[in-house]
Design a protein around this motif. Structure first.
Motif, PDB file in Angstrom:
ATOM      1  N   MET A  14     -18.325   0.306  -4.292  1.00 45.05           N
ATOM      2  CA  MET A  14     -17.413   1.151  -3.553  1.00 45.05           C
ATOM      3  C   MET A  14     -15.994   0.639  -3.778  1.00 45.05           C
ATOM      4  O   MET A  14     -15.685  -0.514  -3.550  1.00 45.05           O
ATOM      5  CB  MET A  14     -17.766   1.098  -2.061  1.00 45.05           C
ATOM      6  CG  MET A  14     -16.844   1.894  -1.202  1.00 45.05           C
ATOM      7  SD  MET A  14     -17.429   1.872   0.496  1.00 45.05           S
ATOM      8  CE  MET A  14     -15.942   1.437   1.323  1.00 45.05           C
ATOM      9  N   SER A  15     -15.146   1.512  -4.193  1.00 45.40           N
ATOM     10  CA  SER A  15     -13.764   1.136  -4.432  1.00 45.40           C
ATOM     11  C   SER A  15     -12.861   2.039  -3.606  1.00 45.40           C
ATOM     12  O   SER A  15     -12.932   3.260  -3.702  1.00 45.40           O
ATOM     13  CB  SER A  15     -13.444   1.281  -5.921  1.00 45.40           C
ATOM     14  OG  SER A  15     -12.099   0.967  -6.157  1.00 45.40           O
ATOM     15  N   THR A  16     -12.042   1.428  -2.772  1.00 43.76           N
ATOM     16  CA  THR A  16     -11.135   2.167  -1.909  1.00 43.76           C
ATOM     17  C   THR A  16      -9.725   1.694  -2.205  1.00 43.76           C
ATOM     18  O   THR A  16      -9.458   0.487  -2.231  1.00 43.76           O
ATOM     19  CB  THR A  16     -11.454   1.913  -0.427  1.00 43.76           C
ATOM     20  OG1 THR A  16     -12.823   2.247  -0.211  1.00 43.76           O
ATOM     21  CG2 THR A  16     -10.595   2.736   0.483  1.00 43.76           C
ATOM     22  N   ASP A  17      -8.831   2.638  -2.409  1.00 45.45           N
ATOM     23  CA  ASP A  17      -7.433   2.287  -2.664  1.00 45.45           C
ATOM     24  C   ASP A  17      -6.738   2.096  -1.315  1.00 45.45           C
ATOM     25  O   ASP A  17      -6.322   3.060  -0.674  1.00 45.45           O
ATOM     26  CB  ASP A  17      -6.751   3.373  -3.492  1.00 45.45           C
ATOM     27  CG  ASP A  17      -5.357   2.973  -3.938  1.00 45.45           C
ATOM     28  OD1 ASP A  17      -4.895   1.861  -3.574  1.00 45.45           O
ATOM     29  OD2 ASP A  17      -4.722   3.764  -4.659  1.00 45.45           O
ATOM     30  N   LEU A  18      -6.651   0.851  -0.899  1.00 42.70           N
ATOM     31  CA  LEU A  18      -6.073   0.543   0.409  1.00 42.70           C
ATOM     32  C   LEU A  18      -4.588   0.879   0.480  1.00 42.70           C
ATOM     33  O   LEU A  18      -4.070   1.174   1.560  1.00 42.70           O
ATOM     34  CB  LEU A  18      -6.283  -0.935   0.736  1.00 42.70           C
ATOM     35  CG  LEU A  18      -7.735  -1.413   0.793  1.00 42.70           C
ATOM     36  CD1 LEU A  18      -7.789  -2.910   1.056  1.00 42.70           C
ATOM     37  CD2 LEU A  18      -8.527  -0.656   1.830  1.00 42.70           C
ATOM     38  N   SER A  19      -3.916   0.859  -0.635  1.00 45.53           N
ATOM     39  CA  SER A  19      -2.475   1.115  -0.632  1.00 45.53           C
ATOM     40  C   SER A  19      -2.141   2.553  -0.263  1.00 45.53           C
ATOM     41  O   SER A  19      -1.010   2.855   0.111  1.00 45.53           O
ATOM     42  CB  SER A  19      -1.867   0.772  -1.990  1.00 45.53           C
ATOM     43  OG  SER A  19      -2.373   1.635  -2.995  1.00 45.53           O
ATOM     44  N   LYS A  20      -3.107   3.454  -0.353  1.00 49.85           N
ATOM     45  CA  LYS A  20      -2.865   4.861  -0.024  1.00 49.85           C
ATOM     46  C   LYS A  20      -3.292   5.205   1.401  1.00 49.85           C
ATOM     47  O   LYS A  20      -3.162   6.334   1.830  1.00 49.85           O
ATOM     48  CB  LYS A  20      -3.596   5.763  -1.018  1.00 49.85           C
ATOM     49  CG  LYS A  20      -3.029   5.654  -2.414  1.00 49.85           C
ATOM     50  CD  LYS A  20      -3.686   6.618  -3.358  1.00 49.85           C
ATOM     51  CE  LYS A  20      -3.061   6.454  -4.747  1.00 49.85           C
ATOM     52  NZ  LYS A  20      -3.663   7.365  -5.706  1.00 49.85           N
ATOM     53  N   MET A  21      -3.773   4.211   2.137  1.00 54.68           N
ATOM     54  CA  MET A  21      -4.233   4.464   3.502  1.00 54.68           C
ATOM     55  C   MET A  21      -3.109   4.237   4.504  1.00 54.68           C
ATOM     56  O   MET A  21      -2.260   3.366   4.307  1.00 54.68           O
ATOM     57  CB  MET A  21      -5.412   3.557   3.833  1.00 54.68           C
ATOM     58  CG  MET A  21      -6.643   3.848   2.996  1.00 54.68           C
ATOM     59  SD  MET A  21      -8.009   2.708   3.331  1.00 54.68           S
ATOM     60  CE  MET A  21      -8.604   3.376   4.877  1.00 54.68           C
ATOM     61  N   SER A  22      -3.131   5.008   5.584  1.00 55.26           N
ATOM     62  CA  SER A  22      -2.139   4.841   6.648  1.00 55.26           C
ATOM     63  C   SER A  22      -2.503   3.611   7.492  1.00 55.26           C
ATOM     64  O   SER A  22      -3.608   3.071   7.388  1.00 55.26           O
ATOM     65  CB  SER A  22      -2.107   6.086   7.538  1.00 55.26           C
ATOM     66  OG  SER A  22      -3.311   6.170   8.294  1.00 55.26           O
ATOM     67  N   ARG A  23      -1.570   3.206   8.337  1.00 53.68           N
ATOM     68  CA  ARG A  23      -1.826   2.075   9.230  1.00 53.68           C
ATOM     69  C   ARG A  23      -3.053   2.345  10.106  1.00 53.68           C
ATOM     70  O   ARG A  23      -3.903   1.485  10.280  1.00 53.68           O
ATOM     71  CB  ARG A  23      -0.599   1.811  10.116  1.00 53.68           C
ATOM     72  CG  ARG A  23      -0.832   0.712  11.160  1.00 53.68           C
ATOM     73  CD  ARG A  23       0.393   0.447  12.008  1.00 53.68           C
ATOM     74  NE  ARG A  23       1.520  -0.012  11.213  1.00 53.68           N
ATOM     75  CZ  ARG A  23       1.716  -1.278  10.814  1.00 53.68           C
ATOM     76  NH1 ARG A  23       0.848  -2.192  11.133  1.00 53.68           N
ATOM     77  NH2 ARG A  23       2.761  -1.601  10.106  1.00 53.68           N
ATOM     78  N   GLU A  24      -3.130   3.556  10.677  1.00 50.55           N
ATOM     79  CA  GLU A  24      -4.249   3.906  11.538  1.00 50.55           C
ATOM     80  C   GLU A  24      -5.569   3.839  10.775  1.00 50.55           C
ATOM     81  O   GLU A  24      -6.580   3.336  11.289  1.00 50.55           O
ATOM     82  CB  GLU A  24      -4.061   5.308  12.139  1.00 50.55           C
ATOM     83  CG  GLU A  24      -2.933   5.410  13.148  1.00 50.55           C
ATOM     84  CD  GLU A  24      -1.545   5.500  12.483  1.00 50.55           C
ATOM     85  OE1 GLU A  24      -1.450   5.931  11.307  1.00 50.55           O
ATOM     86  OE2 GLU A  24      -0.567   5.108  13.128  1.00 50.55           O
ATOM     87  N   GLU A  25      -5.582   4.321   9.545  1.00 49.88           N
ATOM     88  CA  GLU A  25      -6.799   4.282   8.737  1.00 49.88           C
ATOM     89  C   GLU A  25      -7.195   2.841   8.423  1.00 49.88           C
ATOM     90  O   GLU A  25      -8.374   2.485   8.463  1.00 49.88           O
ATOM     91  CB  GLU A  25      -6.612   5.068   7.436  1.00 49.88           C
ATOM     92  CG  GLU A  25      -6.495   6.571   7.637  1.00 49.88           C
ATOM     93  CD  GLU A  25      -6.096   7.314   6.378  1.00 49.88           C
ATOM     94  OE1 GLU A  25      -6.595   8.433   6.187  1.00 49.88           O
ATOM     95  OE2 GLU A  25      -5.292   6.777   5.576  1.00 49.88           O
ATOM     96  N   LEU A  26      -6.203   2.011   8.112  1.00 48.08           N
ATOM     97  CA  LEU A  26      -6.492   0.603   7.830  1.00 48.08           C
ATOM     98  C   LEU A  26      -7.022  -0.126   9.059  1.00 48.08           C
ATOM     99  O   LEU A  26      -7.961  -0.917   8.967  1.00 48.08           O
ATOM    100  CB  LEU A  26      -5.244  -0.102   7.286  1.00 48.08           C
ATOM    101  CG  LEU A  26      -4.839   0.275   5.864  1.00 48.08           C
ATOM    102  CD1 LEU A  26      -3.454  -0.291   5.534  1.00 48.08           C
ATOM    103  CD2 LEU A  26      -5.867  -0.223   4.857  1.00 48.08           C
ATOM    104  N   LEU A  27      -6.419   0.153  10.214  1.00 51.47           N
ATOM    105  CA  LEU A  27      -6.896  -0.470  11.454  1.00 51.47           C
ATOM    106  C   LEU A  27      -8.323  -0.026  11.770  1.00 51.47           C
ATOM    107  O   LEU A  27      -9.157  -0.842  12.182  1.00 51.47           O
ATOM    108  CB  LEU A  27      -5.955  -0.143  12.618  1.00 51.47           C
ATOM    109  CG  LEU A  27      -4.587  -0.827  12.568  1.00 51.47           C
ATOM    110  CD1 LEU A  27      -3.660  -0.265  13.646  1.00 51.47           C
ATOM    111  CD2 LEU A  27      -4.740  -2.329  12.714  1.00 51.47           C
ATOM    112  N   GLN A  28      -8.611   1.263  11.566  1.00 51.60           N
ATOM    113  CA  GLN A  28      -9.961   1.765  11.807  1.00 51.60           C
ATOM    114  C   GLN A  28     -10.943   1.127  10.821  1.00 51.60           C
ATOM    115  O   GLN A  28     -12.039   0.738  11.197  1.00 51.60           O
ATOM    116  CB  GLN A  28     -10.005   3.296  11.681  1.00 51.60           C
ATOM    117  CG  GLN A  28     -11.369   3.882  12.020  1.00 51.60           C
ATOM    118  CD  GLN A  28     -11.800   3.574  13.445  1.00 51.60           C
ATOM    119  OE1 GLN A  28     -11.064   3.829  14.382  1.00 51.60           O
ATOM    120  NE2 GLN A  28     -12.999   3.027  13.594  1.00 51.60           N
TER     121      GLN A  28
END
Length: 112
Positions: free
Chosen positions: A1-15
């Motif tokens: 599974m590869s997720t591009d963390l740099s494209k996620m919002s703060r809320e998405e990262l916290l979740q």
């Protein structure tokens, strides 16, 4: 599974961080239960109940914490004037220890 963390919002990262912590805790619980089951099976194969070999500690392992009614730390010190008075050496010093130290007695004199 590869997720591009740099494209996620703060809320998405916290979740995501919260979801990862929950998944890790669930995994640890599952692994703990599996390990306990393996230990119980091994003890049974040798003719024992796991509680017999662990002094009842298996109940604490199942609940994830200290077992109800589990023995406290054993006493390390005893009052020679009243053998029913003991102290584990943890927590506050009982009055009889304080009194003895005040009168010049060494704590080692009360060791069990």
């Amino acid at each position: 599974m590869s997720t591009d963390l740099s494209k996620m919002s703060r809320e998405e990262l916290l979740q995501l961080a919260e979801d990862v912590q929950t998944a890790l805790a669930d995994l640890a619980d599952r692994e703990r239960r599996e390990a306990l089951q393996a230990l119980e099976e091994t003890a049974k194969a040798h003719g024992f109940q796991l509680e017999e070999l662990t002094g009842g500690a298996a109940a604490g392992a199942r609940s994830g914490g200290r077992a109800k009614g589990k023995a406290k730390n054993p006493p390390k010190y005893r009052n020679p004037e009243n053998p029913k008075q003991t102290w584990t050496g943890r927590g506050r010093k009982p009055a009889w220890i304080k009194d003895a130290e005040t009168s010049g007695s060494d704590l080692a004199a009360f060791e069990i």
